[in-house]
Write an enzyme that holds these catalytic residues in place. Structure first.
Site, PDB file in Angstrom:
ATOM      1  N   SER A 126       0.815  -1.209   0.000  1.00  0.00           N
ATOM      2  CA  SER A 126       0.000   0.000   0.000  1.00  0.00           C
ATOM      3  C   SER A 126       0.853   1.266   0.000  1.00  0.00           C
ATOM      4  CB  SER A 126      -0.945   0.006   1.204  1.00  0.00           C
ATOM      5  OG  SER A 126      -0.229   0.234   2.386  1.00  0.00           O
ATOM      6  N   LYS A 168      -5.900   4.733   8.128  1.00  0.00           N
ATOM      7  CA  LYS A 168      -4.718   5.438   7.616  1.00  0.00           C
ATOM      8  C   LYS A 168      -4.971   6.949   7.574  1.00  0.00           C
ATOM      9  CE  LYS A 168      -2.830   1.605   5.000  1.00  0.00           C
ATOM     10  NZ  LYS A 168      -2.841   0.882   3.739  1.00  0.00           N
TER      11      LYS A 168
END
Lengths: 196, 819
Positions: B664, B707
């Site tokens: 990611s 996140k």
């Protein structure tokens, strides 16, 4: 008049042992002396002395030769065995006892022992003809002593007891038997006593 | 080829950051008004599978309920089993009884449901009656008399035979004497045995006559003695027959009575017939030992515990499983599925220093209890218990329960033990376990597919479709009622639904993990109680969520503190080339949170390799390495298709001391790399997440909410300056279910979320410089970032070429020397 002695004709078999036990208990209870008598059967020694002497084993059914030396040994061994048995059984209680060996015809020796005025108890087949156990006595021993002994033995061994009167003939014997029958009739318990 | 440069990405509006549940669409005031929702929420596929599995009567259609923990798999399965079980027949009872033919193989007897205990009691009564009746029969006068007759006949027979020989001997002047070990014959004189001397005096022919006669008598006596054992056997046989007859008279009527009671059960009748024969064969045990006498060995009692007599154990009935009060088929959940707990076990009793056992010590296992119904087992527990899995498969394959110890099964012990007759098994097994176990078993155990044909795959979440919020609300109401919690206000239900969507990590889906839901409701109820409210409010739900997070967020807080103190270097303002804020997710004990990380890139002339420092240090996982290798592909494909890629770059997660896994951060790494190559600074007020492919497309990642919130929390702590924000893959927009603070900050223009489809959109936002597309001439537009990158790479390639041009000259000199 109390009973002085009970003589037991000793035998090493199971029936002999049971007889000895019953007699020892009785003697202890009556505070009489117990005399163990082993008769070395002269008839057997005579048999063993014959040139063609043979023995048919029971229950093996085998035919074996016999000789006097072997028979003597067998009788000595039997005497030792019954003496040990007597010592063991009689030694269990407070009882005065002795052991004696006689040589002769079994019946004669037992009769001789009874002739002294004692009661002889035996399971020997020579004497006990009608019952597994016999009590030998003479008219010298009063029925008041004999009958309770015979009845007690019968009860304790659970079988019939034969009473053999040595001097079986005559007035005195008849009187003895009558008195014995009266006593038996009064006796309690299931004992089966046969009068010879 | 790269996709053409798309339009610049726009920041998302506040409304796109969270799909709220509008309480207005929930047509109720409190959850108490809602009807129960008894079905399994969002588990349509699983429910179809369960219905099929339960209804399918064939072999091998056992179920494997798979999915992660907390979905309520057991509860849902049990619910369906409880619906199905009452309609089925109650299974039969089973007993173990003594096997009179082969005692080490106890017989299994099947009885109609509920009759096993009655049979056991009947047998106990029978034994009592036999113990009273048989000795009484032997104490009768009739028996005593008949026994005496037999004994007397034997003695008479024997005496008669001996007497005859004695008589015959006497007639010939010979006496039969008893010797110490048998019999002997000796000649007589008058009534006495002749002495050897007298015998020798007899004439020789007389001696000869006597000797011959004695030899004949001895032979006759031998024959008689040989006959004696036969007579004894005959007498004993007669006595045995008499005993059997007396026993039969006493026992037959009692046993017949019992047989009549069990007329319809041939197995029971057969057993009773065998028992009768056994009683006849062992009549003596009913007479002895007498009262008070126990069998002993060296004075030690051999009796079992409280038992007065061991002999009669063989006539006992061991009721293995009975269904006296049962209604329908049994449902058994075996929590500790050890081998013995499944197949049953044979217990032992210590006796005289050894362990002994018999059929009364056979104990039922879960298979026995569940036969005729359903058995629910935890797959992991079955697999971790030694030999339990093998036992389960063997029982299902053979359709019978064989009770034997592990030692016996592996032939490890050879001492005499029991081999109980197997009992037929008809059971539907439901294994509950993780998906991984199902797939592993399918791959590694060829028998698994044959025995567990029905996969029941539970979903973790369900779509948020029109009407589904109301269904969810009913499920919430049902759970609250079942746990006797306070009813929820409408707003509280809406908040629970929003939390469900957040737990699913998707604005369009909602989590159906029932354990998490139940926990949230319980904790909300606690806060409502603490606030002395009769209803659970939205604030209680929020407090429960916050408190739970608070209980777990010590490490998150420490990380943020370290960053604010400047020990963890993360910039949230300013610019710097070759440096970008990446976002990682930390998962600890069921709690996950986002954490910003500084990612840096350095470039120099080299052989076209992007060095992943994490991988070199063995801190990076394989997927992370894959993401970095893709970057080389992107660089080469876009900028150096026809020239050597003469760059060497190194990438690192700064201040990362644990492992790094996942791809990611690959877009962030690419931005750092492009910034370093173009020597264009990146805005440090932004953070980046998203993976990238070789064409430069930005791809979806997981945990997008955590996140974003991780970076937001840091910026908020330092003070939001309006320029801060996060770049996320456009494909993740549907997953947004952000906290209210974030949504409010975005609404106020203090924070921004940029959905990005490709690298060019991302780099433009990060650098403020146009990315630039190739024109018709194949060149990137002047002043574009891509042009700068291409020129840098070209420069490197030229330098390499110039190094390479010198190389043949050196070779030529060497060649010249050779000449």
């Amino acid at each position: 008049m109390t009973l002085r002695r009970i003589v037991v004709g000793l035998d090493a078999g199971p029936r002999g042992r049971a007889t000895l036990q019953a007699a020892a208990q009785l003697a202890a209870r009556m505070q009489a002396e117990l005399v163990g008598l082993f008769v070395e059967d002269i008839d057997l020694l005579h048999l063993a002395g014959l040139p063609f002497a043979r023995e048919v084993g029971y229950p093996s059914a085998t035919l074996r030769p016999l000789d006097v030396a072997a028979m003597e040994r067998a009788l000595r061994a039997a005497a030792d065995e019954v003496q040990r048995m007597l010592a063991t059984i009689a030694g269990r209680g407070p009882l005065s006892w002795s052991f004696r060996i006689a040589r002769g015809a079994v019946l004669s020796e037992l009769r001789a022992a009874a002739a002294d005025g004692d009661i002889v108890v035996t399971c020997a087949w020579h004497v006990a003809l009608r019952a597994p156990l016999a009590v030998l006595c003479s008219t010298a021993t009063p029925p008041e002593q004999v009958v309770p002994v015979a009845a007690a033995l019968g009860r304790s061994l659970g079988g019939a007891v034969e009473v053999v009167l040595l001097d079986g003939e005559g007035e005195a014997a008849e009187a003895w038997r009558r008195r014995a029958r009266e006593l038996l009739a009064q006796a309690q318990g299931p004992a089966q006593v046969l009068l010879a | 080829m790269d996709k053409p440069n798309s339009a610049p990405a726009r920041a998302l509006a506040a409304a796109e950051l969270r799909r709220s549940c509008d309480p207005a669409q929930l047509a109720f005031a409190t959850s108490d008004e809602l009807a129960d929702f008894s079905e399994a929420l969002g588990q349509v596929r699983a429910v179809e599978a369960i219905r099929f599995g339960i209804g399918m009567p064939r072999d091998g259609y056992n179920l494997f309920a798979m999915g992660p923990e907390g979905l309520g798999r057991r509860t849902i399965v049990r619910g369906f089993l409880e619906q199905a079980a009452p309609a089925r027949e109650v299974p039969p009872d089973w007993c173990y009884v003594f096997n009179f033919d082969t005692p080490h193989k106890p017989r299994a007897l099947q009885l109609p449901a509920g009759r096993a205990l009655q049979f056991k009691q009947s047998m106990e009564r029978l034994v009592q009656d036999l113990r009273a009746g048989i000795p009484a029969a032997f104490e009768t006068d009739e028996y005593r008399r008949r026994r005496q007759e037999i004994e007397a006949a034997f003695s008479e027979h024997q005496e008669k035979a001996f007497g005859e020989i004695g008589e015959r001997a006497k007639e010939q002047g010979i006496a039969l004497l008893r010797t110490p070990s048998g019999f002997g014959f000796a000649p007589m004189r008058k009534d006495e045995v002749m002495s050897p001397q007298e015998f020798h005096k007899l004439p020789a022919d007389e001696q000869k006559r006597l000797e011959d006669a004695i030899a004949v008598l001895q032979a006759d006596l031998e024959r008689v003695i040989q006959e004696v054992p036969k007579w004894r056997r005959e007498a004993q046989h007669k006595l045995r027959e008499l005993n059997r007859e007396v026993t039969r008279n006493a026992a037959h009527s009692l046993i017949e009575e019992l047989k009549a009671e069990y007329e319809a059960l041939p197995d029971v009748r057969e057993y009773l017939a065998a028992l009768e024969q056994d009683v006849l064969d062992h009549a003596e045990v009913f007479q002895q030992p007498k009262d008070g006498e126990q069998p002993t060995l060296f004075g030690v009692s051999l009796a079992h515990g409280d038992e007065s007599d061991v002999t009669f154990r063989r006539y006992r009935v061991n009721v293995l499983i009975e269904h006296a009060d049962a209604k329908g088929a049994p449902i058994v959940y075996e929590d500790n599925p050890t081998h013995d707990n499944l197949v049953g076990r044979i217990e032992h009793i210590a006796q005289m220093g050894t362990l002994v056992t018999d059929f009364t010590l056979i104990k039922a296992g879960a298979f026995h209890r569940a036969s005729g119904g359903y058995l629910v087992l935890d797959a992991l527990k079955v697999l971790t218990q030694p030999f339990a899995w093998e036992a389960l498969k063997r029982a299902l394959r053979a359709r019978e329960i064989r009770t034997e110890s592990v030692g016996q099964m592996l032939s490890l012990i050879s001492t005499v033990s029991l081999e109980p007759e197997p009992i037929p098994l008809d059971v539907k097994v439901v294994l509950v376990g993780q998906r991984m176990i199902y797939y592993l078993l399918h791959d590694l155990d060829p028998e698994f597919g044959e025995l567990f044909k029905v996969a029941v795959d539970f979903d973790e979440d369900m779509p948020r479709e029109p009407g589904s919020d109301l269904l969810y609300a009913r499920a919430v109401a049902t759970v609250a009622r079942s746990m006797k919690l306070r009813p929820l206000e409408r707003d509280a239900v809406a908040r629970v639904i929003e939390h469900g969507a957040r737990a699913a990590g998707d604005a369009d889906r909602v989590s159906v993990r029932m354990r998490g839901l139940a926990d949230l409701l319980r904790e909300s109820d606690y806060w409502a109680q603490a606030g002395e409210r009769k209803l659970i409010s939205a604030a209680d739900v929020q407090r429960a969520i916050d408190a739970k997070e608070r209980r777990s967020d010590r490490i998150r807080q420490r990380l943020q503190e370290e960053t604010l103190r400047g020990r963890l270097l993360i910039d949230t303002s300013g610019e710097r080339s070759g440096q970008v804020n990446g976002l990682a997710v930390v998962q600890l004990g069921g709690f996950s949170f986002g954490s910003p990380h500084r990612i840096t890139a350095r470039v120099r002339l080299g052989g076209g390799k992007v060095i992943d420092i994490e991988r070199e240090a063995e801190l990076g996982g394989p997927i992370h390495s894959k993401g970095v290798l893709i970057l080389s592909g992107f660089l080469a494909g876009r900028y150096a298709a026809s020239k050597p890629l003469a760059v060497s770059a190194s990438l690192v997660f700064e201040q990362s001391y644990g492992g790094v896994e996942g791809d990611s951060a690959s877009s962030a790494e690419l931005y750092a790399l492009l910034s370093a190559l173009a020597e264009v600074p990146i805005r440090q007020s932004l953070a980046v997440t998203g993976s990238v492919n070789q064409h430069g497309d930005v791809q979806a990642i997981g945990s997008v909410n955590e996140k974003i919130e991780g970076f937001f929390d840091l910026c908020a702590a330092r003070g939001l300056n309006g320029g801060q924000g996060v770049l996320i893959p456009a494909a993740n927009v549907n997953n947004l279910m952000l906290r209210h603070e974030v949504v409010e900050a975005v609404a106020a223009g203090k924070f921004a979320i940029y959905p990005v489809e490709n690298v060019d959109q991302g780099i433009e936002i990060l650098t403020g410089m146009p990315a630039g597309a190739r024109g018709a001439d194949g060149r990137f537009a002047t002043g574009s970032l891509n042009l700068r990158v291409e020129q840098r790479l070209l420069e490197y390639a030229e330098r390499v070429r110039s190094f390479g041009a010198g190389a043949p000259a050196r070779g030529g000199r060497r060649g010249g020397l050779q000449r």
